[in-house]
Design a protein around this motif. Structure first.
Motif, PDB file in Angstrom:
ATOM      1  N   GLY A 127      -2.553  13.312  -0.979  1.00 30.46           N
ATOM      2  CA  GLY A 127      -2.485  11.679  -1.076  1.00 30.46           C
ATOM      3  C   GLY A 127      -3.742  10.889  -1.642  1.00 30.46           C
ATOM      4  O   GLY A 127      -4.589  11.561  -2.287  1.00 30.46           O
ATOM      5  N   GLY A 128      -3.660   9.747  -1.624  1.00 30.40           N
ATOM      6  CA  GLY A 128      -4.834   8.867  -2.039  1.00 30.40           C
ATOM      7  C   GLY A 128      -4.395   7.422  -2.227  1.00 30.40           C
ATOM      8  O   GLY A 128      -3.325   6.930  -1.687  1.00 30.40           O
ATOM      9  N   LEU A 129      -5.499   6.851  -3.035  1.00 30.56           N
ATOM     10  CA  LEU A 129      -5.205   5.362  -3.302  1.00 30.56           C
ATOM     11  C   LEU A 129      -4.386   5.153  -4.738  1.00 30.56           C
ATOM     12  O   LEU A 129      -5.205   5.888  -5.654  1.00 30.56           O
ATOM     13  CB  LEU A 129      -6.392   4.652  -3.267  1.00 30.56           C
ATOM     14  CG  LEU A 129      -6.655   3.273  -3.530  1.00 30.56           C
ATOM     15  CD1 LEU A 129      -5.671   2.268  -2.741  1.00 30.56           C
ATOM     16  CD2 LEU A 129      -7.790   2.601  -3.511  1.00 30.56           C
ATOM     17  N   VAL A 130      -3.608   4.424  -4.877  1.00 28.98           N
ATOM     18  CA  VAL A 130      -2.880   4.264  -6.162  1.00 28.98           C
ATOM     19  C   VAL A 130      -2.354   2.860  -6.412  1.00 28.98           C
ATOM     20  O   VAL A 130      -2.065   2.163  -5.197  1.00 28.98           O
ATOM     21  CB  VAL A 130      -1.675   5.322  -6.578  1.00 28.98           C
ATOM     22  CG1 VAL A 130      -0.380   4.954  -5.501  1.00 28.98           C
ATOM     23  CG2 VAL A 130      -1.219   5.263  -7.746  1.00 28.98           C
ATOM     24  N   GLN A 131      -2.238   2.261  -7.596  1.00 34.66           N
ATOM     25  CA  GLN A 131      -1.814   0.749  -7.537  1.00 34.66           C
ATOM     26  C   GLN A 131      -0.307   0.974  -7.583  1.00 34.66           C
ATOM     27  O   GLN A 131       0.250   1.742  -8.062  1.00 34.66           O
ATOM     28  CB  GLN A 131      -2.425   0.067  -8.866  1.00 34.66           C
ATOM     29  CG  GLN A 131      -3.818   0.004  -8.941  1.00 34.66           C
ATOM     30  CD  GLN A 131      -4.255  -0.756 -10.141  1.00 34.66           C
ATOM     31  OE1 GLN A 131      -3.596  -0.763 -11.238  1.00 34.66           O
ATOM     32  NE2 GLN A 131      -5.266  -1.632  -9.948  1.00 34.66           N
ATOM     33  N   ALA A 132       0.285  -0.326  -7.294  1.00 29.93           N
ATOM     34  CA  ALA A 132       1.742  -0.326  -7.380  1.00 29.93           C
ATOM     35  C   ALA A 132       2.304   0.022  -8.789  1.00 29.93           C
ATOM     36  O   ALA A 132       1.782  -0.272  -9.622  1.00 29.93           O
ATOM     37  CB  ALA A 132       2.030  -1.866  -7.043  1.00 29.93           C
TER      38      ALA A 132
END
Length: 123
Positions: free
Chosen positions: A9-14
């Protein structure tokens, strides 16, 4: 008892992609259907995808069909969720799940599930 441990998991841009992994340990992994559920803030946990033991059958929620792909490697006791074209509404904690059939996972009633991994999609 089956223990499930998610990662990836993590942070990602659209529009971006992530691949989640889940390793099963404990009692035999053999014969279990596997899948993924998710829970967004303020919402109930929902079905995302499921795969049979033989990988012959896969199922997806309508909201992710065509964007997510579930697969498994039984030799590694691992199930994957490839997530492409991510949208902000995909933001949730994603849980790996195991059950005697894909049906129990699709009905959101798996026998086992992991601690979850956070996926955040920014707009």
């Amino acid at each position: 008892q089956v223990q499930l441990a998610e990662s990836g998991g993590g942070l990602v841009q659209a529009g971006g992609s992530l691949r989640l992994s889940c390793v099963a340990s404990g009692r035999t992994f053999s014969g279990y259907a596997m899948g993924w559920l998710r829970q967004a803030p303020g919402k109930e946990r929902e079905f995302v995808a499921a795969i049979s033991w033989s990988s012959g059958n896969t199922y997806y929620a309508d909201s992710v069909t065509g964007r997510f792909t579930i697969s498994r490697d039984n030799a590694k006791n691992t199930v994957y969720l490839q997530m492409n074209s991510l949208k902000p509404e995909d933001t949730a904690v994603y849980y790996c799940a195991a059950g005697v059939t894909t049906g129990v996972i699709r009905r959101n009633t798996p026998e086992y599930w992991g601690q979850g991994t956070q996926v955040t999609v920014s707009s």
